[in-house]
Design an enzyme around this catalytic site. Structure first.
Site, short mmCIF file in Angstrom:
data_model
loop_
_atom_site.label_atom_id
_atom_site.label_comp_id
_atom_site.label_asym_id
_atom_site.label_seq_id
_atom_site.Cartn_x
_atom_site.Cartn_y
_atom_site.Cartn_z
N LYS A 9 64.12 -26.53 9.02
CA LYS A 9 63.70 -25.98 10.30
C LYS A 9 63.82 -27.04 11.39
CE LYS A 9 59.79 -23.35 12.25
NZ LYS A 9 58.42 -22.86 11.98
N SER A 57 54.11 -18.61 9.87
CA SER A 57 55.52 -18.83 10.20
C SER A 57 56.45 -19.11 9.03
CB SER A 57 55.66 -19.96 11.21
OG SER A 57 55.32 -19.50 12.50
N SER A 104 57.89 -17.97 12.76
CA SER A 104 58.88 -18.67 13.55
C SER A 104 60.00 -19.31 12.72
CB SER A 104 58.18 -19.76 14.36
OG SER A 104 57.62 -20.73 13.52
#
Lengths: 102, 473
Positions: free
Chosen positions: B79, B178, B154
Site C-alpha cells: 500500500k 481499511s 482504503s
C-alpha cells in the site's frame, strides 16, 4: 447548519485555505456528520473514568511486556536523503518563508 | 500452470522442484500488471527492474542449493502509505506526489529479509481515509469482479491486486476497517492484527491509536505466513509489543458469539444469506453458536469518526508544504508570509475527504466542543472495550459480516459522507477496542464477493486464523 463564519474559523485553525464553494459544501457536510455523531450524547458515560494519557498504553487490555527504548539521540543513516526532502536547502540550513514581519 | 494464481506454499514447492524460476514467476506478474493495470488501477508505482533484480538473487540461492527464506521469490504489493526505500510514497495524495521514501518501514525490512519481491506500490484512498478508494488523488481502483464497482477502501489497490492476478499477497493498513473491508469486497483474506502486534514504523500516520498494518492474502494459510513474518516488537514503534503467546490452538468445541446488535435490518439480502450459510457450516462442524450482546455498538461509528478525525487533524499538521515538498509552483516564489504559504499549500494539496476530516477533527478538539465530542468519544470507547471483554468471558470468537453491503457502484455513495461512513459499521468496533479481526471470503450466491469477519481476544491472531482454517477445511 454550521454558520459560514464557524467553518471559516475552523479552517483557519486547521491552516486550510478554502474556496467559497468549499465553505458552502463543508457547512452542509459537517452539519450532516455532526448530526450523526451527536447520537453519542445518548451514551451513559457518567460512571466512566478515563485517563487520556493511558489510552494508547492500555490498548489492548494487557500488561505491557516489552521494554521502552532509552531516550537517546541516534543519527539517521540516510541523513542527506532526508534533508533533500526539504523544499529549499542551503548546506545544512533549511529555508522557509519569513515568520517575522519587518 | 497459471503462475499468477499460486499461493505462497505452492510457490515454495514450485521453486524447490524447479517447475519455474523466481524470474519467470516475477515476469508473469509484471506482464499481468502491464496488461491490465490501466483498467484496474491497483498500482500507482511498479519497479520492474528492481523486482527482476531481486528475483535473480533468489534464483542464485536456488542454484546454490542454499536454504530458501520464507517468502523467497514471492511477488507482493505494498500500500502506498508504507515506506519502501527509494520508491515514491504518495499516500494517495497530491501533497506527497514528489515524495520518495528515504527508508524502509520495519514491515518492509522484514519482508525483504525473507526474500519477498516487492513489485510496487498500490493505490489507496488519500491518507487511507475512505471505504471505496474513490478518494485517491490518482483516480479510483476498480473491483476486478465488476469494473463498475468499488474494490473497497482504503487498501483498495492492495486487495484488488489479488483477484486481478497482479500479486501473491499485499500489505494494507487498517484504521477503521481499511484492510478488512476491501478484502471482503475483493473476495480475499484480510487481517487487522491486535493493536501493537505489528510495528507501524514507516507507515504514514492517520490515527495513531487505531492504525495497524495487516496482510491481504488469497488464503488463510498465506495470511498466517505473512503475519508471522511482519509481527513483533520494534524499538522504533513504542506501541509495538512482544507477543509472548505460544502457538495457541482453538478449543475442540469452538464457542462462537453472534452479536445481536449486528444482525438487524439494513443488511443487503445477499450478505445476510451468505452469513447464514457460514453460521450453518460452523454449526455443522460442531461449533457452539451463541447470541451475545455488545450493548454500546450503536455508538461505535460516531465514536470512531470523532477519535480518528481528531487524531488525523493532529497527524496531518506535518504536511505543511515545506518538509515534504509538493510540486513546485510559480507562486512559491511570491513574497508571502509563512501562514499564507501553509494555507495555500494545504488548501491545494489535500483532497476534499481529507479536508473534511481535518475540519471535523479540528472542530471536535476545539475549545468549547472538546468535552462534548472528544472526551465523550474516548469514554464511550472504554465502554466498548468493556463490552468485548465481557463477551470474551463467554465465547472464543465473535462472528459477523464484514460489511453490510455488497460492493457498490463507483459514485453511488460519494456525495453523502454519512452514507459512506456507514460502510464501516461492523469493522470500527474491533479497531476501537484494539482487537484482532480477520475478513474471510464467504461462499457467495451471486457474482459479487461477500466477506465474514472473525474477531478475537487480544494477541490471539492464531486463534482467529485457526477458526478461519476450520471453515475452509
Amino acid at each position: 447548519m454550521l454558520e459560514k463564519e464557524q467553518v471559516q474559523h475552523i479552517a483557519g485553525l486547521a491552516r486550510l485555505k478554502l474556496t467559497p464553494e468549499e465553505i458552502k459544501k463543508f457547512q452542509k457536510d459537517l452539519s450532516l456528520i455532526l448530526d450523526y455523531v451527536n447520537t453519542l450524547k445518548r451514551a451513559d458515560i457518567s460512571e466512566q473514568e478515563i485517563d487520556l494519557s493511558q489510552i494508547i498504553e492500555k490498548l489492548p487490555d494487557i500488561e505491557r511486556v516489552g521494554e521502552r527504548r532509552q531516550d537517546k539521540a541516534l543519527s539517521f543513516y540516510n541523513r542527506d536523503k532526508l534533508l533533500d526532502l526539504m523544499s529549499q536547502r542551503k548546506k545544512d540550513y533549511l529555508k522557509t518563508k519569513p515568520i517575522i514581519k519587518k | 500452470m497459471n503462475l499468477t494464481e499460486l499461493t505462497i506454499n505452492q510457490i515454495k514447492q514450485g521453486l524447490k522442484n524447479k517447475e519455474f524460476s523466481a524470474v519467470d514467476l516475477c515476469r508473469n506478474y509484471l506482464d499481468k500488471i502491464n496488461q491490465f493495470n490501466e483498467e484496474v488501477a491497483a498500482f500507482l508505482t511498479v519497479d520492474e527492474k528492481q523486482a527482476i533484480l531481486e528475483a535473480e538473487k533468489i534464483d542464485k540461492i536456488i542454484s546454490k542449493k542454499e536454504k530458501l527464506p520464507i517468502l523467497a521469490g514471492v511477488p507482493c504489493a505494498i500500500k502506498d502509505n508504507i515506506m519502501v526505500e527509494g520508491m515514491s510514497c504518495t499516500a494517495g495524495s497530491k501533497i506527497l506526489e514528489k515524495y520518495i521514501a528515504p527508508y524502509d518501514a520495519t514491515v518492509i525490512k522484514k519482508i525483504k529479509a525473507q526474500g519477498g519481491i516487492i513489485l510496487g506500490k498500490t493505490n489507496l484512498d488519500e491518507f487511507a481515509m475512505g471505504s471505496s478508494n474513490e478518494n485517491s488523488a490518482f483516480g479510483p481502483v476498480k473491483n476486478p469482479y465488476d469494473l463498475e464497482r468499488v474494490p473497497g477502501g482504503s487498501s483498495g489497490g492492495s486487495a484488488a491486486a489479488l483477484p486481478a492476478g497482479f500479486s501473491v499477497f499485499s500489505l494494507g493498513s487498517d484504521t477503521g476497517g481499511s484492510v478488512r473491508e476491501p478484502a471482503a469486497f475483493c473476495g480475499v483474506v484480510g487481517l487487522r492484527p491486535t493493536y501493537g502486534a505489528v510495528s507501524r514504523y514507516g507507515l504514514v500516520a492517520f490515527a495513531s491509536s487505531l492504525d495497524q498494518i495487516g496482510p491481504i492474502t488469497k488464503t488463510v494459510e498465506d495470511c498466517q505466513t505473512v503475519f508471522d513474518v511482519i509481527k513483533g516488537e520494534d524499538p522504533l514503534d513504542s506501541t509495538s509489543q512482544k507477543i509472548v503467546e505460544k502457538d495457541s490452538i482453538i478449543p475442540k468445541k469452538l464457542k462462537i458469539g453472534l452479536p445481536k446488535e449486528y444482525f438487524v435490518k439494513g443488511m443487503d439480502y445477499e450478505v445476510e444469506k451468505a452469513i447464514e450459510k457460514v453460521i450453518e457450516k460452523y454449526r455443522a462442524i460442531g461449533a457452539e453458536i451463541k447470541e451475545v450482546s455488545l450493548p454500546h455498538s450503536e455508538y461505535a461509528l460516531a465514536c470512531y469518526y470523532i477519535i480518528s478525525s481528531a487524531e488525523a487533524s493532529s497527524n496531518l499538521a506535518r504536511f505543511d508544504g515545506i518538509k515534504y515538498p509538493p510540486e513546485d509552483n510559480p507562486e512559491d516564489n511570491l513574497k508571502e508570509d509563512l501562514i499564507s504559504f501553509y494555507l495555500r499549500k494545504k488548501g491545494k494539496g489535500f483532497g476534499s475527504e481529507v479536508k473534511r476530516r481535518i475540519m471535523l477533527g479540528t472542530y471536535v478538539l476545539s475549545s468549547g466542543y472538546y468535552q462534548a465530542y472528544y472526551l465523550q468519544a474516548q469514554k464511550t470507547r472504554e465502554l466498548l472495550k468493556k463490552d468485548f471483554k465481557k463477551v470474551f468471558e463467554d465465547v472464543d470468537i465473535i462472528l459477523s459480516p464484514t460489511v453490510p453491503f455488497l460492493p457498490f457502484k463507483i459514485g453511488e455513495k460519494i456525495d453523502n459522507p454519512v452514507q459512506m461512513y456507514l460502510v464501516d459499521i461492523y469493522t470500527v468496533s474491533a479497531s476501537l477496542a484494539g482487537l484482532p479481526a480477520v475478513s474471510l471470503p464467504a461462499e457467495r450466491g451471486g457474482n459479487l464477493p461477500v466477506g465474514f469477519q472473525i474477531t478475537g481476544k487480544p494477541f490471539k491472531e492464531n486463534e482467529i486464523l485457526s477458526a478461519g482454517k476450520l471453515y475452509f477445511s
